[in-house]
Design a protein around this motif. Sequence first.
Motif, mmCIF file in Angstrom:
data_model
loop_
_atom_site.group_PDB
_atom_site.id
_atom_site.type_symbol
_atom_site.label_atom_id
_atom_site.label_comp_id
_atom_site.label_asym_id
_atom_site.label_seq_id
_atom_site.Cartn_x
_atom_site.Cartn_y
_atom_site.Cartn_z
ATOM 1 N N ILE A 138 2.034 4.789 1.168
ATOM 2 C CA ILE A 138 2.007 5.347 2.754
ATOM 3 C C ILE A 138 2.607 6.744 2.432
ATOM 4 O O ILE A 138 1.769 7.674 2.871
ATOM 5 N N SER A 169 -6.755 3.433 1.956
ATOM 6 C CA SER A 169 -5.907 2.515 1.511
ATOM 7 C C SER A 169 -5.675 2.499 0.178
ATOM 8 O O SER A 169 -6.726 2.060 -0.745
ATOM 9 N N TYR A 170 -4.454 2.653 -0.620
ATOM 10 C CA TYR A 170 -4.275 2.927 -2.048
ATOM 11 C C TYR A 170 -2.865 2.181 -2.260
ATOM 12 O O TYR A 170 -2.146 1.793 -1.706
ATOM 13 N N THR A 171 -2.977 1.701 -3.857
ATOM 14 C CA THR A 171 -1.726 0.887 -4.422
ATOM 15 C C THR A 171 -1.426 1.798 -5.495
ATOM 16 O O THR A 171 -2.009 2.930 -5.732
ATOM 17 N N HIS A 221 0.760 -1.066 -0.094
ATOM 18 C CA HIS A 221 0.043 -0.083 0.026
ATOM 19 C C HIS A 221 0.928 1.181 0.101
ATOM 20 O O HIS A 221 1.939 1.286 0.696
ATOM 21 N N GLN A 271 -9.154 9.837 2.983
ATOM 22 C CA GLN A 271 -7.838 9.280 3.582
ATOM 23 C C GLN A 271 -8.428 7.642 3.292
ATOM 24 O O GLN A 271 -9.381 7.343 3.858
ATOM 25 N N THR A 324 -5.256 11.068 0.368
ATOM 26 C CA THR A 324 -3.993 10.793 0.951
ATOM 27 C C THR A 324 -4.003 9.431 1.519
ATOM 28 O O THR A 324 -5.145 9.106 2.124
ATOM 29 N N PRO A 325 -2.778 8.752 1.756
ATOM 30 C CA PRO A 325 -2.982 7.360 2.468
ATOM 31 C C PRO A 325 -3.208 7.677 3.821
ATOM 32 O O PRO A 325 -2.696 8.501 4.579
ATOM 33 N N GLU A 326 -4.137 6.813 4.538
ATOM 34 C CA GLU A 326 -4.328 6.597 5.902
ATOM 35 C C GLU A 326 -3.077 6.111 6.777
ATOM 36 O O GLU A 326 -2.243 5.462 5.952
#
Length: 280
Positions: free
Chosen positions: A171, A219-221, A169, A217, A188-190
């Motif tokens: 960050i 969870s992203y890839t 993920h 906010q 924006t990533p958590e």
Amino acid sequence: MYILANNAAISPSDRAFNYGDGVFTTMHVVGRQVRLLDYHLRRVNHDAQALGIALNCVELATAINQFVAGHGSEQYVLKVHVCAGEGGRGYARDPKKPSLVRFSVHDYPVHYANVKQRGAKLICADTRLAIQPALAGIKHMNRLEQVLIKQEVINRDADDALVFDTNNHVIEASAGNVFFHNGVHWCTPELGGCGVNGVVRQYLLDAANKAEKPIEQGSYTIEDIASAHALVITNALMGVMPVTIIHLGDAGQLSFNGTDGQWLDSLLLKKYQEENANFT
């Protein structure tokens, strides 16, 4: 809490020296004024409390203001280190020893202006961040992951790196936070498992909420980044830095419009203008 003189020697039993048992914050000083001082104080107080380190924020704020007032009007970097004190060999703290605060002054990285003008070029770091919720968000003094990542950045002639956790993920960057626009809103990533909750990140989240344009906010890839319209990285020294290219190695590269982050930049500029107006 005890604030040490600038030239005070570091004891061999200093817990930050031995175990990284402490927190720090990195401040941008311009014209005898610390930008985002309220957010720096809030962050270092939160982080110290999270690690059980005693800190008097009122005394610390007074000491910072006195230091800055007497140091000169040039632009520079002020680091504030908060250590859990001194103790003998072993991990347990000595409850009788006070926490220690140190200030250190460093040159401002003037190359940021050129990078901001052309847009930052990133790599995808091979080094992954370990997931440890107890330390997530804290700017603690254990920075070996960032040391390894910065070596990658230098070896591959990049400006910075997109950094992932061990679950792949997205960050943060090597020394900043990440924001991207997905065509609908900013994201924006958590930071529930790792990463540093930077002061510019905190301010932008607050300012966007006040503007009724909240930043998502989640969870992203890398796939989310690949479909983004714009990408920026942020910290207290670079402000809002546009990203124009992410190198993907053999997979090619991702390109972004370097001007699409202007809204976030304008939010931060407004904060600086308010601080200047209130500065006496």
